[in-house]
Design an enzyme around this catalytic site. Structure first.
Site, PDB file in Angstrom:
ATOM      1  CE  LYS A   1      37.746  38.208  39.470  1.00 26.85           C
ATOM      2  NZ  LYS A   1      36.611  39.007  39.057  1.00 26.85           N
TER       3      LYS A   1
ATOM      4  CD  GLN B   1      35.778  42.246  37.563  1.00 26.65           C
ATOM      5  OE1 GLN B   1      36.431  41.220  37.454  1.00 26.65           O
ATOM      6  NE2 GLN B   1      35.146  42.564  38.680  1.00 26.65           N
TER       7      GLN B   1
ATOM      8  CG  ASP C   1      31.448  35.630  37.759  1.00 25.28           C
ATOM      9  OD1 ASP C   1      32.127  35.354  38.760  1.00 25.28           O
ATOM     10  OD2 ASP C   1      31.597  36.669  37.082  1.00 25.28           O
TER      11      ASP C   1
END
Ligand code: NAP
Length: 286
Positions: free
Chosen positions: A53, A97, A120
């Site tokens: 990322k 995460q 997200d």
């Protein structure tokens, strides 16, 4: 023989577009999109995802900050960091995460991220927006799948689509995006009876169950479109999807490989959401 949908090439093409759009946005507003990624603990796979990322952010011209926190980080410490990131003007996207260590309440952590920075699209506000078809951020993996349909001219209207898997991050939002794209959607899961009878009727199948090589050729009809979200390690330790690619490739019209299919699209969609978050911030600021 089917058309193998190339996720690497499609991801590269979309990232190039995001890079150009970002450069134009920075020129116009003076704002550089900023993404903060928070990782708690030592999960090896998560560390690789976080690194990827960071790399992707640099590639498209974003600022990125990686927070690598110790396994023993308390909920209070994590929430306090998220609160600070929520308040910052130079951070437009926040991603925590998963999986988180067991002592941390994942739902509470997601709830604490500002919906405006929830790139997200896991926050209940964004999940609700996806349900009603009014979305700022599309969930990354399902959004990546929809890009395949666009790129390869696959019209989902009126098609019988089966989504195998009902997780909050893949299966459910995937089904919702396909429904909004006028497909007739069936969602299957571990309690589904006679799954093969259902998949055999499908024009489009999205596999997201996390079971190596599960979908066999005798479970699909001729000319079906097969999307493989699964990422599993087989007995030899090789990365493989939920679809028996060798078998199904002979029968499908279009199919995604693993690796090189859906995987590269997920991070690309995260970049797209981060740019959207920065654009929304700029509009709000006036
Ligand atoms: P998950 O949370 O473990 O959910 C798995 C789903 O599959 C559950 O709904 C489960 O049903 C269902 N399932 C399990 N065994 C089944 C079976 N034999 N028949 C039918 N349904 C079955 O997994 P996830 O997070 O959605 O991820 C799914 C897969 O996609 C994993 O391999 C993951 O690594 C991969 N993934 C890939 C990407 C990418 O970027 N390529 C992104 C995210 C995930 P129940 O609900 O009944 O338990």
């Amino acid at each position: 023989m089917s058309v193998i949908m190339d996720g690497k090439a499609l991801a590269a093409k979309i990232r190039e577009q995001i890079k150009n759009d970002t450069a134009a946005f920075v020129r116009k507003t003076g704002i550089t999109p900023g993404l903060a990624v928070v990782l708690v603990g030592d999960d090896a796979a998560s560390k690789i995802y976080v690194k990827n990322k960071e790399k992707a952010c640099a590639e498209v011209g974003f600022k990125s900050e990686m927070y690598l926190l110790e396994e023993k980080t308390t909920e209070e410490e994590l929430l306090s960091l998220i609160h600070k990131l929520n308040e910052r003007d130079d951070i437009h996207g926040i991603l925590v995460q998963s999986p988180l260590p067991k002592h941390l309440d994942e739902a509470l952590v997601i709830d604490s991220i500002s919906p405006d920075k929830d790139v997200d699209a896991f926050h209940p506000v964004n999940v609700g927006k996806i349900m009603i078809g009014d979305y700022s951020f599309l969930p990354c993996t399902p959004a990546g799948v929809m890009e395949f349909f666009k790129e390869y001219g696959i019209d989902t209207t009126g098609k019988r689509c089966v989504v195998a898997g009902r997780s909050n991050i893949v299966g459910k939002p995937m089904a919702m995006l396909m429904l909004h794209a006028n497909a007739t959607v069936t969602i299957c899961h571990s309690k589904t009876k006679d799954l093969a009878d259902i998949t055999r009727q499908a024009d489009i199948i999205v596999m997201a169950i996390g079971k190596a090589d599960f979908l066999k050729a005798d479970m699909i009809k001729d000319g079906a479109v097969i999307i493989d979200v699964g990422m599993n390690r087989n007995a030899e330790g090789k990365l493989t999807g939920d679809v028996d690619f060798k078998e199904c490739e002979k029968k499908a019209s279009y199919i995604t490989p693993v690796p090189g299919g859906v995987g590269p699209m997920t991070i690309t969609m995260l970049m797209k959401n981060t740019l959207t978050a920065a654009e929304n911030y700029s509009k709000k600021k006036g």
